[in-house]
Design a protein around this motif. Structure first.
Motif, PDB file in Angstrom:
ATOM      1  N   ALA A 546       0.848  -1.209   0.000  1.00 41.94           N
ATOM      2  CA  ALA A 546       0.000   0.000   0.000  1.00 41.94           C
ATOM      3  C   ALA A 546       0.876   1.248   0.000  1.00 41.94           C
ATOM      4  O   ALA A 546       0.939   1.983   0.983  1.00 41.94           O
ATOM      5  CB  ALA A 546      -0.916  -0.016   1.220  1.00 41.94           C
ATOM      6  N   PRO A 547       1.575   1.513  -1.089  1.00 42.52           N
ATOM      7  CA  PRO A 547       2.565   2.600  -1.120  1.00 42.52           C
ATOM      8  C   PRO A 547       1.975   3.999  -0.971  1.00 42.52           C
ATOM      9  O   PRO A 547       2.694   4.925  -0.600  1.00 42.52           O
ATOM     10  CB  PRO A 547       3.227   2.424  -2.493  1.00 42.52           C
ATOM     11  CG  PRO A 547       2.223   1.700  -3.320  1.00 42.52           C
ATOM     12  CD  PRO A 547       1.518   0.777  -2.372  1.00 42.52           C
ATOM     13  N   LYS A 548       0.698   4.171  -1.232  1.00 44.66           N
ATOM     14  CA  LYS A 548       0.094   5.503  -1.161  1.00 44.66           C
ATOM     15  C   LYS A 548      -0.660   5.737   0.142  1.00 44.66           C
ATOM     16  O   LYS A 548      -1.307   6.760   0.306  1.00 44.66           O
ATOM     17  CB  LYS A 548      -0.835   5.711  -2.354  1.00 44.66           C
ATOM     18  CG  LYS A 548      -0.095   5.721  -3.689  1.00 44.66           C
ATOM     19  CD  LYS A 548      -1.011   6.042  -4.855  1.00 44.66           C
ATOM     20  CE  LYS A 548      -0.238   6.079  -6.173  1.00 44.66           C
ATOM     21  NZ  LYS A 548      -1.123   6.391  -7.324  1.00 44.66           N
ATOM     22  N   LEU A 549      -0.558   4.798   1.063  1.00 47.68           N
ATOM     23  CA  LEU A 549      -1.300   4.910   2.318  1.00 47.68           C
ATOM     24  C   LEU A 549      -0.657   5.899   3.277  1.00 47.68           C
ATOM     25  O   LEU A 549      -1.334   6.511   4.097  1.00 47.68           O
ATOM     26  CB  LEU A 549      -1.385   3.525   2.979  1.00 47.68           C
ATOM     27  CG  LEU A 549      -2.313   3.363   4.179  1.00 47.68           C
ATOM     28  CD1 LEU A 549      -3.739   3.790   3.859  1.00 47.68           C
ATOM     29  CD2 LEU A 549      -2.282   1.914   4.668  1.00 47.68           C
ATOM     30  N   PHE A 550       0.688   6.071   3.152  1.00 51.23           N
ATOM     31  CA  PHE A 550       1.422   6.922   4.088  1.00 51.23           C
ATOM     32  C   PHE A 550       2.128   8.061   3.352  1.00 51.23           C
ATOM     33  O   PHE A 550       2.619   7.885   2.236  1.00 51.23           O
ATOM     34  CB  PHE A 550       2.464   6.087   4.841  1.00 51.23           C
ATOM     35  CG  PHE A 550       1.866   4.961   5.630  1.00 51.23           C
ATOM     36  CD1 PHE A 550       1.405   5.161   6.923  1.00 51.23           C
ATOM     37  CD2 PHE A 550       1.762   3.691   5.079  1.00 51.23           C
ATOM     38  CE1 PHE A 550       0.851   4.122   7.646  1.00 51.23           C
ATOM     39  CE2 PHE A 550       1.209   2.647   5.793  1.00 51.23           C
ATOM     40  CZ  PHE A 550       0.742   2.861   7.084  1.00 51.23           C
ATOM     41  N   HIS A 551       2.201   9.210   4.047  1.00 49.60           N
ATOM     42  CA  HIS A 551       2.943  10.339   3.488  1.00 49.60           C
ATOM     43  C   HIS A 551       4.444  10.144   3.687  1.00 49.60           C
ATOM     44  O   HIS A 551       5.258  10.556   2.854  1.00 49.60           O
ATOM     45  CB  HIS A 551       2.486  11.636   4.155  1.00 49.60           C
ATOM     46  CG  HIS A 551       3.131  12.866   3.603  1.00 49.60           C
ATOM     47  ND1 HIS A 551       3.221  13.122   2.251  1.00 49.60           N
ATOM     48  CD2 HIS A 551       3.749  13.907   4.214  1.00 49.60           C
ATOM     49  CE1 HIS A 551       3.846  14.276   2.054  1.00 49.60           C
ATOM     50  NE2 HIS A 551       4.186  14.761   3.229  1.00 49.60           N
ATOM     51  N   GLY A 552       4.807   9.498   4.797  1.00 55.94           N
ATOM     52  CA  GLY A 552       6.224   9.254   5.066  1.00 55.94           C
ATOM     53  C   GLY A 552       6.397   8.106   6.036  1.00 55.94           C
ATOM     54  O   GLY A 552       5.518   7.841   6.863  1.00 55.94           O
ATOM     55  N   VAL A 553       7.527   7.397   5.919  1.00 53.79           N
ATOM     56  CA  VAL A 553       7.813   6.290   6.824  1.00 53.79           C
ATOM     57  C   VAL A 553       9.270   6.346   7.259  1.00 53.79           C
ATOM     58  O   VAL A 553      10.134   6.828   6.522  1.00 53.79           O
ATOM     59  CB  VAL A 553       7.529   4.916   6.174  1.00 53.79           C
ATOM     60  CG1 VAL A 553       6.079   4.813   5.716  1.00 53.79           C
ATOM     61  CG2 VAL A 553       8.480   4.632   5.010  1.00 53.79           C
ATOM     62  N   VAL A 554       9.525   5.855   8.466  1.00 55.51           N
ATOM     63  CA  VAL A 554      10.886   5.666   8.962  1.00 55.51           C
ATOM     64  C   VAL A 554      11.053   4.198   9.297  1.00 55.51           C
ATOM     65  O   VAL A 554      10.292   3.636  10.092  1.00 55.51           O
ATOM     66  CB  VAL A 554      11.176   6.528  10.204  1.00 55.51           C
ATOM     67  CG1 VAL A 554      12.551   6.170  10.785  1.00 55.51           C
ATOM     68  CG2 VAL A 554      11.119   8.010   9.855  1.00 55.51           C
ATOM     69  N   ALA A 555      12.032   3.562   8.663  1.00 50.96           N
ATOM     70  CA  ALA A 555      12.343   2.154   8.916  1.00 50.96           C
ATOM     71  C   ALA A 555      13.704   2.088   9.598  1.00 50.96           C
ATOM     72  O   ALA A 555      14.730   2.396   8.983  1.00 50.96           O
ATOM     73  CB  ALA A 555      12.348   1.357   7.612  1.00 50.96           C
ATOM     74  N   ASP A 556      13.703   1.725  10.879  1.00 51.90           N
ATOM     75  CA  ASP A 556      14.946   1.659  11.652  1.00 51.90           C
ATOM     76  C   ASP A 556      15.527   0.249  11.586  1.00 51.90           C
ATOM     77  O   ASP A 556      14.823  -0.733  11.816  1.00 51.90           O
ATOM     78  CB  ASP A 556      14.680   2.032  13.109  1.00 51.90           C
ATOM     79  CG  ASP A 556      14.280   3.490  13.266  1.00 51.90           C
ATOM     80  OD1 ASP A 556      15.005   4.354  12.754  1.00 51.90           O
ATOM     81  OD2 ASP A 556      13.239   3.762  13.898  1.00 51.90           O
ATOM     82  N   VAL A 557      16.808   0.162  11.287  1.00 49.15           N
ATOM     83  CA  VAL A 557      17.540  -1.106  11.180  1.00 49.15           C
ATOM     84  C   VAL A 557      16.642  -2.225  10.640  1.00 49.15           C
ATOM     85  O   VAL A 557      16.469  -3.271  11.255  1.00 49.15           O
ATOM     86  CB  VAL A 557      18.176  -1.506  12.539  1.00 49.15           C
ATOM     87  CG1 VAL A 557      19.292  -0.547  12.895  1.00 49.15           C
ATOM     88  CG2 VAL A 557      17.147  -1.529  13.675  1.00 49.15           C
ATOM     89  N   PRO A 558      16.062  -2.033   9.454  1.00 49.81           N
ATOM     90  CA  PRO A 558      15.016  -2.944   8.975  1.00 49.81           C
ATOM     91  C   PRO A 558      15.535  -4.266   8.411  1.00 49.81           C
ATOM     92  O   PRO A 558      16.512  -4.309   7.669  1.00 49.81           O
ATOM     93  CB  PRO A 558      14.340  -2.117   7.875  1.00 49.81           C
ATOM     94  CG  PRO A 558      15.444  -1.255   7.329  1.00 49.81           C
ATOM     95  CD  PRO A 558      16.294  -0.907   8.518  1.00 49.81           C
ATOM     96  N   PHE A 559      14.838  -5.324   8.769  1.00 52.74           N
ATOM     97  CA  PHE A 559      15.096  -6.678   8.267  1.00 52.74           C
ATOM     98  C   PHE A 559      14.301  -6.824   6.968  1.00 52.74           C
ATOM     99  O   PHE A 559      13.139  -7.195   6.970  1.00 52.74           O
ATOM    100  CB  PHE A 559      14.635  -7.682   9.331  1.00 52.74           C
ATOM    101  CG  PHE A 559      14.679  -9.127   8.904  1.00 52.74           C
ATOM    102  CD1 PHE A 559      15.736  -9.639   8.158  1.00 52.74           C
ATOM    103  CD2 PHE A 559      13.663  -9.994   9.271  1.00 52.74           C
ATOM    104  CE1 PHE A 559      15.772 -10.978   7.784  1.00 52.74           C
ATOM    105  CE2 PHE A 559      13.681 -11.340   8.913  1.00 52.74           C
ATOM    106  CZ  PHE A 559      14.733 -11.832   8.164  1.00 52.74           C
ATOM    107  N   VAL A 560      14.934  -6.507   5.827  1.00 54.99           N
ATOM    108  CA  VAL A 560      14.178  -6.387   4.576  1.00 54.99           C
ATOM    109  C   VAL A 560      14.588  -7.382   3.488  1.00 54.99           C
ATOM    110  O   VAL A 560      13.852  -7.572   2.521  1.00 54.99           O
ATOM    111  CB  VAL A 560      14.287  -4.948   4.004  1.00 54.99           C
ATOM    112  CG1 VAL A 560      13.421  -3.992   4.804  1.00 54.99           C
ATOM    113  CG2 VAL A 560      15.728  -4.471   3.976  1.00 54.99           C
ATOM    114  N   ASP A 561      15.750  -8.016   3.648  1.00 55.36           N
ATOM    115  CA  ASP A 561      16.185  -8.986   2.635  1.00 55.36           C
ATOM    116  C   ASP A 561      15.976 -10.387   3.195  1.00 55.36           C
ATOM    117  O   ASP A 561      16.916 -11.144   3.428  1.00 55.36           O
ATOM    118  CB  ASP A 561      17.652  -8.742   2.280  1.00 55.36           C
ATOM    119  CG  ASP A 561      18.098  -9.525   1.054  1.00 55.36           C
ATOM    120  OD1 ASP A 561      17.232 -10.079   0.356  1.00 55.36           O
ATOM    121  OD2 ASP A 561      19.314  -9.589   0.806  1.00 55.36           O
TER     122      ASP A 561
END
Length: 681
Positions: A546-561
């Protein structure tokens, strides 16, 4: 300044005959000068893009720091003749560890002044302090890199001298035997950081002479050593996500042969403590999803001898228990709130400590004394600062020993907190904890920050934060979404947000956000999201869905891979987490992980404004995961929104080690939200 562009060096990754191309795999090498150069370029870009907020960041830092009492100390607790406390002094980044003998009026003895010890280090952290039974020695563990690899040393508290004993590559976990000369400690693999060995060390000998007393060969298990509250037994704990196994010896006989409490049974979790002739056991045995309390004679601890004390309750999670000479105290979670229940062994007393607020957090604190009527617990809510409370279990008299002092013009009556419920797409009700200033009027134009974690069965309790006031005082609403994957509503809440049900975590967060918009607490133009570590995975997955749901996001030390990491058993945490995420060496889990892994699902589309943080020495989520993710997003996203990567080159998973230095990282994140919000006005 133009955004940095990471070079592409395609690497073909083949699993189950499925081919993935990773253009940025080369970033997986912190010794490569080209990698360091890229990270520094990203840092410079972030600094340039956020330059207009420099004064704001400074102001945020100063006001957050100002609210914290610099010359502060913890509430003293008594143990083995001494009163212990930690103290902060004005201008100090680190604590002082202090004790006083017999009385609080006695002369203060500084065991450790970490401000002095940390001089010359960019990162310095004491992991644990453990005083010998005769009170003359103290083991302490130190990490100077932020990889959570600790060196244990021993200080003579009588002479002030540091012994020559030095135990390296440990987890910091250490326990004294009752002979005052033997210690047991846990060691981790230097590469995977899996805690797998327990050693015995005799004071005055070298680490090379230490005896290996236990090694865990199952790569999904980790080990640590502890002591029962009675101080009569030393215990080796070996556990995975789903299964536990313990060994124990009398603390008076460190040379004794270790006895297995109960051999591991796949899916059976248990932990225990000692009281008189019994061990009391918290366990999920026999399908007790929300756990139950049992006991067994010391003479025979095998599972066939376990006797039920508190039965399983499908509606209430039994989180923990505390043993006293005359009382059994339990912590139980119901409908997302923790309750403390008191019961005397003779059954003449049986009640629950009452709490008045709609949303709160409570938990037992340091209770080292066996023979007492007093239990100490800590209480807080999103509007009430942390309070340390002594409660007389016999008279029900409550004494507030200390409420966290918030400097400045803070008045908790100026804020309001409440619990609301959002309906998920599958009909499940998701609790949300909300806090805002009383004069903030929720509307489509109200900025709102939504936070969640949602993994490992960690409940994200509604607690107070003086730092958060900097957003609330600027008109923000702050909301915690208690999504599945945590244990907020009991163990099934966790089970329904892990493994092949992991997507429930992401869908819950999206559904909570949409509910807040529907009820006009905010709108997509003013909605922001934050999560760290596994919560960073949540953020990464959500913005793909849902890329249009938020105006901005902060991802701290994210487990993404997720896929690549879980396929690499040479890096920290991987093998121990197969029961959390699944093992991608099995096709079913591989396909499921790949379908939500943020890095694998970046597309050519618009994304919200993003700030991503990491630490070069992170031991939990390796820095290259967020670095690769940002590089790929930069290459593929079709918008002109901000995309910033900030790497702390001197720290790891927890950020800077200093008491106030870490506030600068928070100030950057808050400035990011406020910058985006101000651009709309």
């Amino acid at each position: 300044m133009k955004a940095p562009v990471a070079k592409k060096n395609p690497k073909k990754l083949i699993t189950h005959n499925d081919i993935r191309i990773d253009n940025y795999y080369w970033l997986n090498d912190r010794e490569n000068p080209e990698v360091i150069k890229y990270l520094e370029e990203e840092n410079a870009y972030t600094k340039e893009q956020m330059k207009s907020t420099d004064l704001l960041q400074k102001k945020l830092f100063e006001e957050m720091k100002y609210r914290i009492k610099e010359d502060d100390e913890s509430v003293p607790y008594k143990f083995n003749q001494y009163w212990y406390t930690t103290k902060y002094i004005k201008g100090g980044e680190y604590p002082l560890y202090i004790r006083k003998k017999d009385s609080l009026e006695a002369k203060e003895e500084i065991m450790f002044d970490v401000n002095e010890m940390a001089k010359g280090y960019k990162f310095y952290q004491i992991g644990s302090v453990n005083v010998s039974p005769d009170n003359t020695m103290a083991c302490y563990s130190v990490d100077t890199v932020s990889r959570r690899i600790y060196t244990i040393q021993i200080k003579n508290l009588v002479t002030g001298k540091i012994l020559s004993d030095e135990l390296k590559d440990t987890t910091g976990n250490v326990v004294w035997a009752n002979d005052n000369r033997t210690i047991f400690y846990s060691v981790q693999d230097p590469k995977t950081l899996r805690s797998s060995k327990i050693y015995k060390h005799i004071l005055g000998t070298s680490q090379k002479e230490d005896l290996l007393v236990f090694e865990e060969h199952d790569e999904t298990f980790n080990v640590y050593v502890t002591k029962t509250k009675s101080l009569q037994y030393i215990v080796i704990a070996s556990g995975s996500t789903l299964t536990d196994e313990y060994r124990f010896i009398p603390a008076d006989h460190p040379e004794a042969e270790w006895k297995i409490f109960q051999e591991r049974i796949r899916g059976v979790e248990y932990s225990f403590d000692h009281y008189e002739g019994f061990f009391y056991i918290l366990t999920n045995k026999d399908g007790a999803t929300n756990f139950k309390l049992m006991k067994t004679p010391i003479s025979d601890t095998s599972i066939d001898n376990w006797i039920e004390v508190i039965p399983h309750n499908e509606e209430i999670l039994l989180e923990g228990f505390e043993l006293f000479k005359n009382y059994l105290v339990t912590e139980e979670r119901e409908r997302g709130l923790t309750h403390i229940k008191i019961k005397s062994w003779d059954n003449s007393i049986n009640y629950e400590i009452p709490f008045e607020e709609e949303v709160y957090t409570v938990g037992t604190s340091v209770n080292r004394d066996f023979d007492t009527d007093t239990i100490r617990y800590r209480y807080t809510s999103m509007t009430t600062p942390w309070s340390d409370i002594d409660f007389n279990m016999r008279t029900k008299e409550k004494k507030v020993l200390k409420e966290q002092e918030v400097l400045g013009n803070f008045n908790k009556d100026n804020y309001v907190t409440k619990r609301i419920w959002a309906q998920a797409r599958d009909g499940v009700q998701i609790p949300l904890s909300l806090v805002m200033k009383k004069d903030t009027q929720p509307s489509k134009n109200t900025p709102l920050l939504l936070y969640a974690y949602g993994s490992y069965g960690y409940s994200m309790d509604a607690t107070f934060s003086s730092i958060r006031l900097s957003l609330l005082d600027r008109g923000f609403i702050y909301v915690i979404a208690h999504v599945r994957g945590g244990e907020d509503l009991g163990r099934p809440w966790y089970e329904n947000g892990k493994m092949l049900k992991k997507k429930n975590t992401f869908y819950d967060f999206i559904d909570c956000a949409e509910y807040l918009i529907k009820k006009e607490y905010t709108s997509s133009n003013h909605l922001y999201a934050n999560g760290g570590s596994a919560g960073g995975l949540l953020i990464g997955a959500v913005i793909n869905y849902a890329p249009k749901l938020f105006h901005g996001v902060v991802a701290d030390v994210p487990f993404v891979d997720v896929v690549t990491t879980m396929l690499d058993d040479s890096i920290p945490l991987t093998t121990g987490e197969y029961d959390e995420w699944g093992n991608p060496n099995q096709l079913e889990y591989y396909n499921y992980m790949k379908s939500y892994s943020p890095y694998d699902n970046v597309e050519n589309k618009e994304y919200p404004n993003m700030l991503v943080t990491t630490g070069l020495h992170d031991s939990q989520v390796q820095y290259w995961e967020p670095a690769k993710w940002v590089a790929k997003l930069r290459d593929m996203k079709t918008d002109s929104n901000l995309l910033l990567l900030q790497t702390n080159m001197d720290a790891g998973h927890g950020g800077s080690s200093g008491r106030f230095e870490s506030l600068k990282e928070v100030a950057l994140e808050y400035a990011f939200y406020l910058y985006l919000e101000n651009k709309l006005n």
